[in-house]
Design an enzyme around this catalytic site. Structure first.
Site, mmCIF file in Angstrom:
data_model
loop_
_atom_site.group_PDB
_atom_site.id
_atom_site.type_symbol
_atom_site.label_atom_id
_atom_site.label_comp_id
_atom_site.label_asym_id
_atom_site.label_seq_id
_atom_site.Cartn_x
_atom_site.Cartn_y
_atom_site.Cartn_z
ATOM 1 N N GLY A 1 0.829 -1.205 0.000
ATOM 2 C CA GLY A 1 0.000 0.000 0.000
ATOM 3 C C GLY A 1 0.856 1.245 0.000
ATOM 4 C CB THR B 1 -4.411 -1.549 7.707
ATOM 5 O OG1 THR B 1 -3.203 -1.198 7.052
ATOM 6 C CG2 THR B 1 -4.551 -3.058 7.693
#
Lengths: 387, 387
Positions: free
Chosen positions: A170, A180
């Site tokens: 990410g 998350t």
């Protein structure tokens, strides 16, 4: 880095977007205690919907990740494709579909290339224990500049050793307010599902949930842990410490690799009414475009930090006269440095990691958050990303 | 553009930072009905503190603006300096200090150069009616690329004509969640203070408070209106319409002149549970760095708009299957355009003004917000701004 005992993996390119690896299965040798947290986005895709249901009973055997396509905002087709993917993986492994977690990130609004997924599942080789963690980490990336892995060891109750390893991906659309980006933690420690869930949520709160690259919350955020148990039982406090070490390491890597980022920004707020107020103020600072650009420009413009404190929610008990602001170890407010001293701080701000500290003077709450600077690179990457 | 009847002004350079005008007094010929709204930042400076107190009774005679220095985070010295400035202006005009509003923007954390302010006040000429509105607008700017003025006319009850004019400044640190950057509206319409306050707040909510350049809330935001009354009484609904026209015009100018901005971004959300939900979702979209960079790159990446809807607060009643997203007049979701059609939208996204519409499919609440794209220019300006 190796997979912990009791885990195996399969990594392949099935042509989702290009010739890089884009299909990963990580499997335990049987259904094992597991915990997972997910995005709270209302536009969460079917991967998150299915996985939330499958993780609810605290047991998982496998995780399948498809990268380069998020399978989000794809309607009924997307739901049906995700269900078929999970069923195919479960069939191949000989486990229940309900014990498979699925995660997917990449472009939004495009259906999976199901023909490719189907033909791969039909001939999928069994996962093996000799796939490295690095290869798993690489295969789940989309635009990350490097794969992210971390590991830690802990003692088992019988004097042996267990390991905790993690991978994460990410670089943008990252403000996992409740969950998350993709992060998977594996351990051979033996622990019951309820304890694992409690400890994992405590750790995620202080790591992935304290990270923000750009305030944008992904539709696909997923963090999960599987505890295989091969190494034997452990003290939950030791497991928490080991998971905290692994997840903090991954969080720092994620922040430093934020889109276009050149500087890891660590903001600690203490002296708050409670931890929650400290977290809110710290997020307000780490997310402020003006603070992020000041760090990028190595400008010790602490006025922008004061601004970000002032605009935070629910800070009526914070009084400017009691606030203290530091860059690294240097106090910049209320001791007003002269121009020469401020100029001296510029070299500190050119380091790869910059720490901003704010003491609110209200109570004893404290929190640390992780972010990065805002650069021309961020704008270029996101102005040019192709739908 | 001229000042309305009954108002006069004084503009000067007193050397706050450079040789451009940085000192403005706008005065009515007597204490008049007035209304004002201010930043809710906890780091608001003494200008805001004093002005909030002085505007509370609905009467003001003058506004003094010092630009290029915010007088914020300057402690006791700052409070004392602001009080002395207001007293000096009041003395020079022969009015009560309590009828003077003071506003100041610019660098944070530096005391005023009081020697310069004192010597200017000692010999300050009387304001005159022949100072143009444009000169006032220019003098209150800091890093604006051009001054911002707007005007509108309305009928008075006796068949005559009244005018409403406004000036505003501000290009960054702009997310006036409750108030705004500096904006001053003057009218010769006759209206009582309570009505003026009600109408002005209604208008500010839909204009300056619906603007965001970078989510950062200034410590100095102030918007005020003074109603001189020289033109005679008006219908409050007509005054509201005229003020809405002036403030919408100024808001669009502010958004289009956002730091580094190349595109005015107008986001309208309708079909919401109520106006408040529409506003929250619209703000989530207009503030998303990924939406802002997509607009900058002329990329019809509607997936980012869906993401921004999904991450908004309190949208549990929004279902992705009922949402509709448009760019200009073209629906992009749920009707999935093919690549050719999406490519066709690129030319629309290269216009100076881009409209994004989202229909939530929940109720009949609606709201429009104003913002701008996020560019390399924004990063450059703010990475290089000197403390």
């Amino acid at each position: 880095m190796d997979l912990p005992a009791g885990f195996s993996a399969h990594v392949a390119n099935i042509g989702i977007k290009d010739a890089t690896d884009d299909f990963v299965v990580v499997a335990a040798d049987r259904p094992v205690p597991a915990a997972a947290v997910f995005t709270r986005s209302r536009f969460a895709g079917p991967s998150v919907e299915l996985s939330r249901a499958h993780a609810a009973d605290g047991t998982l055997q496998a995780v399948v990740v498809v990268s380069k396509n998020a399978n989000v905002a794809t309607g009924e087709q997307g739901r049906s494709d995700a269900t078929e993917l999970v069923a195919g993986v479960a069939g191949s492994l000989g486990c229940r579909p309900e014990d498979v977690l699925v995660a997917s990130t990449g472009v939004i609004g495009r259906p999976y290339p199901m023909d490719r997924i189907r033909s791969h599942l039909a001939a999928m080789p069994a996962p093996t224990g000799d796939v490295t963690l690095d290869r798993v980490a690489e295969a789940i990336t989309t635009t990350d500049t490097h794969p992210k892995t971390a590991g830690a060891r802990l003692r088992t109750l019988d004097g042996g050793e267990a390991t905790v390893v993690g991978v994460a991906k990410g670089v943008g659309m990252i403000e996992p307010d409740m969950a998350t980006m993709l992060a998977f933690v594996l351990t051979d420690a033996e622990v019951d599902a309820a304890t694992l869930d409690t400890e994992f949520r405590w750790v995620v709160d202080r790591t992935f949930n304290s990270l923000s690259v750009d305030t944008d919350t992904s539709t696909s955020d997923t963090a999960a842990v599987l505890a295989g148990g091969a190494a034997g039982p452990v003290d939950p406090a030791d497991l928490r410490r080991a998971m905290l070490e692994v997840c903090t390491d991954l969080t720092r890597q994620l922040a430093a690799d934020g889109e276009g980022a050149e500087t890891l920004l660590v903001v600690t707020v203490d002296g708050a009414r409670d931890d929650e107020q400290a977290r809110r103020v710290a997020k307000s600072i780490v997310n402020s475009p003006l603070v992020k650009t000041a760090v990028h420009g190595a400008d010790p413009n602490w006025g922008r930090v004061a601004m970000a404190v002032g605009k935070a929610d629910d800070v009526d008990d914070v009084h400017p006269d009691r606030v203290r602001i530091t860059f690294g170890d240097t106090e910049v407010y209320p001791t007003l440095l002269d121009d020469a001293a401020l100029a001296g701080l510029e070299s500190y701000l050119r380091l790869d990691e910059v720490r901003i500290g704010v003491e609110l003077g209200v109570g004893s709450g404290a929190w640390t958050v992780y972010g990065c600077d805002l650069t021309d690179g961020y704008v270029r990457i996101n102005a040019d990303y192709t739908t």
